[in-house]
Design a protein around this motif. Sequence first.
Motif, PDB file in Angstrom:
ATOM      1  N   ASN A 156      -9.367  -5.263  -2.339  1.00  0.00           N
ATOM      2  CA  ASN A 156      -8.479  -4.981  -1.476  1.00  0.00           C
ATOM      3  C   ASN A 156      -8.990  -5.458   0.110  1.00  0.00           C
ATOM      4  O   ASN A 156      -9.307  -5.322   1.069  1.00  0.00           O
ATOM      5  CB  ASN A 156      -8.446  -2.672  -0.995  1.00  0.00           C
ATOM      6  CG  ASN A 156      -6.824  -3.866  -1.886  1.00  0.00           C
ATOM      7  OD1 ASN A 156      -6.125  -3.489  -2.204  1.00  0.00           O
ATOM      8  ND2 ASN A 156      -7.623  -2.231  -3.105  1.00  0.00           N
ATOM      9  N   LEU A 190      -9.908   0.919   2.829  1.00  0.00           N
ATOM     10  CA  LEU A 190      -9.439   0.875   0.902  1.00  0.00           C
ATOM     11  C   LEU A 190     -10.715   0.487   0.244  1.00  0.00           C
ATOM     12  O   LEU A 190     -11.452   0.148   0.483  1.00  0.00           O
ATOM     13  CB  LEU A 190      -8.813  -0.599   1.415  1.00  0.00           C
ATOM     14  CG  LEU A 190      -7.226  -0.869   2.251  1.00  0.00           C
ATOM     15  CD1 LEU A 190      -6.277  -1.760   2.247  1.00  0.00           C
ATOM     16  CD2 LEU A 190      -6.050   0.370   2.105  1.00  0.00           C
ATOM     17  N   CYS A 191     -10.127   1.559  -0.685  1.00  0.00           N
ATOM     18  CA  CYS A 191     -10.958   1.171  -2.313  1.00  0.00           C
ATOM     19  C   CYS A 191     -10.497   0.012  -2.966  1.00  0.00           C
ATOM     20  O   CYS A 191     -10.080  -0.330  -2.475  1.00  0.00           O
ATOM     21  CB  CYS A 191     -10.787   2.156  -3.069  1.00  0.00           C
ATOM     22  SG  CYS A 191      -9.656   2.583  -4.194  1.00  0.00           S
ATOM     23  N   ASN A 192     -11.165  -0.235  -4.133  1.00  0.00           N
ATOM     24  CA  ASN A 192     -10.827  -1.195  -4.212  1.00  0.00           C
ATOM     25  C   ASN A 192     -11.007  -0.930  -6.533  1.00  0.00           C
ATOM     26  O   ASN A 192     -10.897  -1.884  -7.236  1.00  0.00           O
ATOM     27  CB  ASN A 192     -12.530  -2.312  -4.750  1.00  0.00           C
ATOM     28  CG  ASN A 192     -11.863  -3.655  -3.396  1.00  0.00           C
ATOM     29  OD1 ASN A 192     -11.434  -3.445  -2.880  1.00  0.00           O
ATOM     30  ND2 ASN A 192     -13.738  -3.663  -3.213  1.00  0.00           N
ATOM     31  N   SER A 209      -7.836  -0.492  -7.956  1.00  0.00           N
ATOM     32  CA  SER A 209      -6.545  -1.009  -8.849  1.00  0.00           C
ATOM     33  C   SER A 209      -6.861  -2.753  -8.270  1.00  0.00           C
ATOM     34  O   SER A 209      -6.859  -3.239  -9.404  1.00  0.00           O
ATOM     35  CB  SER A 209      -5.593  -0.168  -8.654  1.00  0.00           C
ATOM     36  OG  SER A 209      -4.815  -0.491  -6.848  1.00  0.00           O
ATOM     37  N   GLU A 257      -5.104   4.920  -1.486  1.00  0.00           N
ATOM     38  CA  GLU A 257      -6.117   3.335  -1.555  1.00  0.00           C
ATOM     39  C   GLU A 257      -7.327   3.893  -1.026  1.00  0.00           C
ATOM     40  O   GLU A 257      -8.510   3.327  -0.508  1.00  0.00           O
ATOM     41  CB  GLU A 257      -5.687   1.814  -1.364  1.00  0.00           C
ATOM     42  CG  GLU A 257      -4.772   1.241  -1.990  1.00  0.00           C
ATOM     43  CD  GLU A 257      -2.786   1.830  -1.714  1.00  0.00           C
ATOM     44  OE1 GLU A 257      -2.730   1.844  -2.477  1.00  0.00           O
ATOM     45  OE2 GLU A 257      -2.911   2.725  -0.854  1.00  0.00           O
ATOM     46  N   SER A 258      -6.745   5.060  -0.046  1.00  0.00           N
ATOM     47  CA  SER A 258      -7.629   5.676   0.810  1.00  0.00           C
ATOM     48  C   SER A 258      -7.040   5.933   2.241  1.00  0.00           C
ATOM     49  O   SER A 258      -5.794   6.686   2.242  1.00  0.00           O
ATOM     50  CB  SER A 258      -8.949   5.096   1.567  1.00  0.00           C
ATOM     51  OG  SER A 258      -9.803   5.700   1.932  1.00  0.00           O
ATOM     52  N   LEU A 268       1.093  -0.825  -0.090  1.00  0.00           N
ATOM     53  CA  LEU A 268       0.079   0.630   0.260  1.00  0.00           C
ATOM     54  C   LEU A 268       0.911   0.946   0.289  1.00  0.00           C
ATOM     55  O   LEU A 268       2.221   1.390   0.645  1.00  0.00           O
ATOM     56  CB  LEU A 268      -1.056  -0.201   1.311  1.00  0.00           C
ATOM     57  CG  LEU A 268      -2.397  -1.565   1.007  1.00  0.00           C
ATOM     58  CD1 LEU A 268      -2.567  -1.520   2.501  1.00  0.00           C
ATOM     59  CD2 LEU A 268      -2.863  -0.678   0.177  1.00  0.00           C
TER      60      LEU A 268
END
Length: 120
Positions: free
Chosen positions: A93, A86-88, A90, A66-67, A43
């Motif tokens: 997660n 965490l965003c998804n 890419s 990612e957040s 990350l």
Amino acid sequence: MQNPTNLLGLHVLLTLKTAHNSKLTTCDSFINFVNLLLQEHDLELIGQTSHVFENNSFTIAFCLKESHICIHTWPEINQLTTDVYLCNYSCDNTQKVRTISNQITNYFEATIVKQTEVNR
């Protein structure tokens, strides 16, 4: 890019209780721990801010590409709150969020008082 239905990712919010009060007052140790987690989970840290209060409790926000990961400690009641999101965008997660939440719980040798999972 992931499926648009789960693109926003998972957000885990925890209230934890620990008998290890010294961990609730050692900000630098927790920062080092999270930096290792970020490396382990690939990350990217884009910013960090922290504040240590008069009683050595602390609050920290780790801003990630990612957040974020945030924590607030209350040694006077042997508790802390933390959230991992965490965003998804890419990649998915979801499992990383759960694993990191568990690793934070283990770091503090804590029990879970309350846990909420929000699919964003």
